[in-house]
Motif scaffolding. Structure first.
Motif, short mmCIF file in Angstrom:
data_model
loop_
_atom_site.label_atom_id
_atom_site.label_comp_id
_atom_site.label_asym_id
_atom_site.label_seq_id
_atom_site.Cartn_x
_atom_site.Cartn_y
_atom_site.Cartn_z
N PHE A 1 0.81 -1.22 0.00
CA PHE A 1 0.00 0.00 0.00
C PHE A 1 0.84 1.27 0.00
O PHE A 1 0.34 2.33 -0.34
CB PHE A 1 -0.95 -0.01 1.20
CG PHE A 1 -2.17 -0.86 0.99
CD1 PHE A 1 -3.24 -0.39 0.25
CD2 PHE A 1 -2.23 -2.15 1.51
CE1 PHE A 1 -4.37 -1.17 0.05
CE2 PHE A 1 -3.35 -2.94 1.31
CZ PHE A 1 -4.42 -2.45 0.58
N SER A 2 2.10 1.17 0.38
CA SER A 2 2.95 2.36 0.37
C SER A 2 3.21 2.86 -1.05
O SER A 2 3.66 3.99 -1.23
CB SER A 2 4.28 2.05 1.06
OG SER A 2 5.03 1.09 0.33
N ILE B 1 -9.57 5.25 0.48
CA ILE B 1 -10.68 4.44 -0.03
C ILE B 1 -10.55 2.99 0.43
O ILE B 1 -11.54 2.37 0.85
CB ILE B 1 -10.71 4.51 -1.58
CG1 ILE B 1 -11.02 5.95 -2.03
CG2 ILE B 1 -11.74 3.54 -2.14
CD1 ILE B 1 -10.89 6.14 -3.53
N CYS B 2 -9.33 2.46 0.41
CA CYS B 2 -9.12 1.06 0.77
C CYS B 2 -9.39 0.80 2.25
O CYS B 2 -9.70 -0.33 2.64
CB CYS B 2 -7.69 0.63 0.43
SG CYS B 2 -7.36 0.49 -1.35
N ARG B 3 -9.27 1.82 3.09
CA ARG B 3 -9.52 1.63 4.52
C ARG B 3 -10.94 1.18 4.81
O ARG B 3 -11.22 0.59 5.86
CB ARG B 3 -9.24 2.94 5.28
CG ARG B 3 -7.78 3.15 5.62
CD ARG B 3 -7.47 4.61 5.87
NE ARG B 3 -8.35 5.25 6.79
CZ ARG B 3 -8.05 5.58 8.06
NH1 ARG B 3 -6.86 5.27 8.53
NH2 ARG B 3 -8.91 6.21 8.82
N PHE C 1 -7.91 -4.24 6.18
CA PHE C 1 -7.35 -3.03 5.58
C PHE C 1 -7.47 -1.84 6.53
O PHE C 1 -6.56 -1.02 6.62
CB PHE C 1 -8.06 -2.72 4.27
CG PHE C 1 -7.66 -3.63 3.13
CD1 PHE C 1 -6.82 -4.70 3.33
CD2 PHE C 1 -8.13 -3.40 1.84
CE1 PHE C 1 -6.45 -5.54 2.29
CE2 PHE C 1 -7.76 -4.22 0.79
CZ PHE C 1 -6.93 -5.30 1.01
N LYS C 2 -8.58 -1.76 7.23
CA LYS C 2 -8.75 -0.64 8.16
C LYS C 2 -7.71 -0.69 9.26
O LYS C 2 -7.13 0.34 9.64
CB LYS C 2 -10.15 -0.66 8.77
CG LYS C 2 -10.43 0.52 9.71
CD LYS C 2 -11.85 0.51 10.19
CE LYS C 2 -12.13 1.67 11.14
NZ LYS C 2 -11.89 2.98 10.53
N THR C 3 -7.44 -1.89 9.79
CA THR C 3 -6.44 -2.04 10.84
C THR C 3 -5.04 -1.76 10.31
O THR C 3 -4.26 -1.02 10.91
CB THR C 3 -6.49 -3.46 11.43
OG1 THR C 3 -7.79 -3.69 11.99
CG2 THR C 3 -5.45 -3.63 12.52
#
Length: 367
Positions: A34-35, A44-46, A52-54
């Motif tokens: 993701f970096s 958006i991905c969170r 993904f949120k964590t």
């Protein structure tokens, strides 16, 4: 006894119902993947799943992400309109988490947005992060400050309100506004913050002829202004009509205005010129000139605005409907930068003037 080859005990965990192979990746690998995405896509991905949120809310990971460089429009609305120059796209940040019917964004610093909110005859500056929907309200002020004061913010989060005769200063340590005289000989024009100092133009001429001069002060010592002038600069302030300052990248200040065709009092302009001051050497050089075909539209306009920061400058004209002119300067695009149109400016279809400022959005910014 050898295990039964058909037994469920040897089944692949990634094939279990509801289980994705990405759950088997170590957190460092997920962060590495993701970096490589821009901050907008990470936001958006969170919301895709709990994993993904964590993973994308980890402070060590978020601190490694570069800011989301945007142009934010200044207008009293409940939704912040921003433009991404990299993607050449407009989008919005809802401000419905603020407990105000309307707020007017005016400045930003280190990922925080500064807005004016109004209640009766009082105004307050609100700090917020539209990405995390957190906010904080500063002590109230008279409404005249929101109408006539310019909001400047230092890298340390200190706020300076600068008007023609007075200045207000706020720091988190003091927790209140302090009033000072501006100590300038004339009304400050287009003040900007660069490298910890405030720079402003003042017209010290007569009612019949302007004479622009550059003043500066340290942000923490704003009552002590110095007049910046060098014999080597010559008539640098006389060649531009109605100059404005825009903060540049690093220790650079841009001065933008119409290039006079002569030194006559009402001389017409041949183009819009961008000059650059190197604060280390105190030397001016020419950074860019608006192309003739683009300037033709601004020449016909009775009024236009100049704003921006870093390596970009935007131009909004009274008759330039629905778009901005943008000058983009960086080492990658050449010595004199690139000029292009930004289309689809929200709310500009009626030909009204728009203004904006640079907003470097960050998920780690805390009001």
């Amino acid at each position: 006894m050898d295990p039964d080859p058909d037994s469920d005990s040897d089944s692949d965990p990634s094939q279990e119902p509801g289980q994705s192979p990405i759950h088997l990746l170590p957190m460092d690998a997920i962060h590495h993947v993701f970096s490589n995405l821009p901050l907008r896509h990470i936001i958006i991905c969170r919301s895709v799943c709990k994993l993904f949120k964590t993973a994308l809310s980890s402070p060590p990971f978020l601190e490694t992400l570069p800011p989301f460089n945007l142009l934010a429009l200044r207008r009293p609305i409940s939704t912040l309109h921003v433009f991404d120059p990299t993607l050449n796209q407009w989008f919005r940040f809802p401000l419905d988490f603020l407990p105000f019917p309307s707020a007017a964004p005016v400045a930003s610093s280190l990922g925080l947005l500064y807005l004016w909110s109004h209640s009766n005859s009082k105004s307050s500056l609100v700090l917020c992060n539209p990405l995390t929907r957190q906010f904080r309200v500063l002590p109230q002020l008279g409404s005249a400050w929101s109408r006539h004061g310019t909001v400047l913010v230092s890298a340390a989060g200190h706020v300076l309100l600068l008007s023609e005769l007075a200045a207000l200063y706020f720091s988190a340590d003091a927790g209140c506004w302090r009033n000072f005289s501006s100590n300038l000989p004339a009304k400050p024009r287009s003040p900007v913050v660069v490298a910890g100092s405030v720079f402003a133009l003042c017209d010290v001429g007569s009612p019949w002829r302007s004479q622009w001069t550059l003043f500066s002060c340290r942000f923490s010592e704003f009552s002590r202004w110095d007049r910046l002038e060098r014999h080597e600069w010559g008539d640098i302030f006389d060649i531009l009509k109605r100059p404005r300052l825009v903060s540049g990248a690093g220790n650079k200040v841009f001065m933008v205005g119409g290039l006079k065709s002569s030194f006559a009092l009402n001389s017409p302009c041949s183009t819009i010129l961008i000059l650059r001051l190197d604060l280390d050497s105190l030397e001016w050089d020419e950074a860019g000139r608006m192309p003739t075909e683009m300037f033709g539209l601004f020449q016909e306009s009775t009024k236009f605005k100049v704003f921006g920061g870093g390596g970009r400058v935007w131009f909004s004209g009274k008759r330039v409907v629905g778009r901005f002119a943008m000058w983009d300067y960086s080492e990658a695009v050449g010595r004199n930068g690139i000029w292009r149109w930004v289309e689809g400016v929200p709310g500009n279809g009626d030909g009204g003037l728009c203004r904006g400022f640079v907003f470097d959005a960050r998920l780690t910014a805390v009001p």
